[in-house]
Scaffold this motif. Structure first.
Motif, short mmCIF file in Angstrom:
data_model
loop_
_atom_site.label_atom_id
_atom_site.label_comp_id
_atom_site.label_asym_id
_atom_site.label_seq_id
_atom_site.Cartn_x
_atom_site.Cartn_y
_atom_site.Cartn_z
N ASP A 181 0.81 -1.22 0.00
CA ASP A 181 0.00 0.00 0.00
C ASP A 181 0.84 1.27 0.00
OD1 ASP A 181 -2.19 -1.59 0.04
OD2 ASP A 181 -3.00 -0.86 1.93
N LYS A 259 -8.54 6.21 1.73
CA LYS A 259 -7.46 5.42 1.16
C LYS A 259 -8.02 4.22 0.39
CE LYS A 259 -5.17 2.26 3.46
NZ LYS A 259 -4.27 1.57 4.42
N GLU A 260 -8.99 3.53 0.98
CA GLU A 260 -9.55 2.35 0.33
C GLU A 260 -10.22 2.72 -0.99
OE1 GLU A 260 -9.34 -0.97 0.98
OE2 GLU A 260 -7.78 -0.23 2.32
N ALA A 261 -10.91 3.86 -1.00
CA ALA A 261 -11.54 4.31 -2.24
C ALA A 261 -10.48 4.61 -3.29
CB ALA A 261 -12.40 5.54 -1.97
N LYS A 263 -7.61 3.30 -3.54
CA LYS A 263 -6.97 2.05 -3.94
C LYS A 263 -7.84 1.20 -4.85
CE LYS A 263 -5.50 -0.70 -0.91
NZ LYS A 263 -5.48 -1.47 0.35
N THR A 264 -9.15 1.21 -4.60
CA THR A 264 -10.01 0.20 -5.22
C THR A 264 -11.04 0.75 -6.21
OG1 THR A 264 -11.60 0.35 -3.38
CG2 THR A 264 -9.80 -1.23 -3.15
N GLN A 265 -11.34 2.01 -6.12
CA GLN A 265 -12.39 2.55 -6.98
C GLN A 265 -11.94 2.54 -8.44
OE1 GLN A 265 -14.73 5.78 -5.18
NE2 GLN A 265 -14.42 6.91 -7.09
N GLU A 266 -12.82 2.18 -9.33
CA GLU A 266 -12.48 2.12 -10.76
C GLU A 266 -12.09 3.51 -11.27
OE1 GLU A 266 -14.56 0.80 -15.01
OE2 GLU A 266 -15.57 0.39 -13.09
N GLU A 267 -11.01 3.54 -12.03
CA GLU A 267 -10.54 4.80 -12.55
C GLU A 267 -11.56 5.44 -13.48
OE1 GLU A 267 -6.55 4.81 -14.12
OE2 GLU A 267 -5.90 3.27 -12.72
N ARG A 288 -4.02 5.78 -11.10
CA ARG A 288 -3.46 5.05 -9.97
C ARG A 288 -2.22 4.28 -10.45
NH1 ARG A 288 -7.95 3.02 -7.82
NH2 ARG A 288 -8.02 1.31 -9.31
N GLU A 290 0.67 1.42 -9.29
CA GLU A 290 1.04 0.38 -8.34
C GLU A 290 2.33 -0.30 -8.84
OE1 GLU A 290 -2.28 -2.13 -7.10
OE2 GLU A 290 -3.63 -0.82 -8.21
#
Length: 390
Positions: A181, A259-261, A263-267, A288, A290
């Motif tokens: 993360d 943070k979770e949003a 990390k995980t929300q669709e671009e 995003r 990674e």
């Protein structure tokens, strides 16, 4: 804004070097450049104060102990209240013993690199707080000298530099897998509808912030320009004028739900309102990144090695430090704790900064620590106190 700088009182003590909320060392060490290793002399000239603890090869006096606490509070004002707890104070003594004891083997080369890094970090901190005058005032306020701070940082950074040489690639990869993360960055736009009415300063009625957030999302869903909507409706002063944009930011900078949003929300998709302690956020992840292990920069790899070393030091403190301590620890009197209220001022002071960006969770490391390796800029290797308020 929304920076995730929370740490439990146990993890405050040892965190990643990049954040400079690093483990305590004696504030007044000096470098002895002779021989094949670097010898750190922790004695303070003219120190006749009582001994707090003896250990194999040395001792820590009351003056040295108190100097260390001042350094720690300077580096991270948010822990001022914790410094009044005897349990915490005893842990700090053991931590000081651990670093002094382990530092006896530091090589000349590692000591020189530690000094160089300490000087670079201090230069960076001066810039972040606004220059020499502001820096001098901060040191004065905390009764810390720049030489004390430099010696403190040199000792810590030298030890980590020295022990990092023995960290294997496998250890680095394992640490990366456990902390991916901290290397994820994202560019997001958001609109914050605060739980507090910015005009009255009073808490909004229950449900009102969510209702307003849904109305804003409806405008965005109809195709209205996100930047324009953010400038008009967002109650985050840290990003509203920038169209709600936070660009290329480590996701660990942000509080958990945000943070979770990120990390995980669709671009490219406008998500449903996300609730944090500060209100509701309508978020759009624009980009995003990674990185894989192979794509890590040299600085990121160095940070991972530092994390491995910090774990090793913690394990030494947990399993071995009692074995090098001779006799009992005699903590000095704690006047601030006896007065009852003074010890909380540091924490209250940081709370004053929390709302400056409609959700900053604490300015500090400065750092890189566990939860916010990028508070740490680790992120850029900034201090635990993020002086830009973001």
């Amino acid at each position: 804004m929304l920076q995730n700088n929370r740490k439990t009182w146990k993890t405050i003590a040892v965190t990643a070097v990049g954040a400079l909320s690093i483990s305590l060392l004696a504030a007044c060490g000096s470098n002895d450049a002779g021989g094949g290793s670097t010898s750190f002399n922790n004695s303070i000239e003219g120190d006749t104060s009582s001994v707090v603890v003896k250990y194999k090869g040395g001792e820590i006096t009351e003056k040295e102990f108190n100097a260390e606490l001042k350094i720690m509070e300077f580096m991270n004002p948010t822990i001022a209240a914790y410094l009044q707890m005897d349990e915490m104070r005893e842990m700090f003594v053991k931590q000081q013993v651990a670093y002094e004891y382990l530092s006896k083997d530091v090589s000349q080369e590692a000591g020189e690199k530690g000094l160089e890094e300490a000087e670079a970090q201090i230069t960076q901190m001066k810039t972040q707080v606004g220059g020499d005058e502001a820096w001098s005032q901060m040191l004065k306020d905390y009764e810390v000298t720049e030489d004390e701070l430099k010696n403190y940082m040199t000792r810590v950074l030298s030890l980590i530099e020295y022990k990092s040489q023995d960290v294997t690639d496998e250890q680095v990869k394992t640490e990366y897998e456990a902390s991916k993360d901290q290397f994820i960055t994202a560019s997001v736009r958001h609109v914050l509808i605060s739980n507090t009415d910015p005009e009255s300063g009073e808490a909004r009625p229950e449900g009102e912030a969510l209702k307003l957030a849904k109305e804003v999302k409806a405008k965005l869903d109809k195709g209205e320009d996100f930047a324009a909507v953010a400038k008009e409706y967002s109650e985050d002063p840290g990003s509203a004028e920038n169209g709600g944009l936070y660009e290329d930011t480590p996701v660990t900078n942000w509080v958990e739900a945000f943070k979770e949003a990120a990390k995980t929300q669709e671009e490219g998709v406008i998500g449903e309102p996300v609730e944090t302690d500060y209100g509701y956020h309508i978020i759009k992840v624009e980009k995003r990144t990674e990185p894989t292990f192979e794509e890590l920069t040299e600085a990121q790899t160095k940070l991972l090695k530092s994390s491995v070393v910090n774990v090793e030091v913690q394990e030494f403190m947990t399993n071995e430090v009692d074995g090098v301590i001779e006799g009992e620890i005699k903590l000095p009197a704690n006047p601030a704790a006896e007065q009852g209220t003074e010890g909380t001022e540091g924490t209250e002071g940081t709370e004053g900064t929390e709302g400056t960006d409609a959700g900053t969770e604490g300015s500090e490391e400065g750092s890189t620590g566990d939860e916010g390796a990028a508070d740490s800029g680790t992120e850029g290797e900034s201090t635990e106190s993020n002086t830009d308020g973001k």
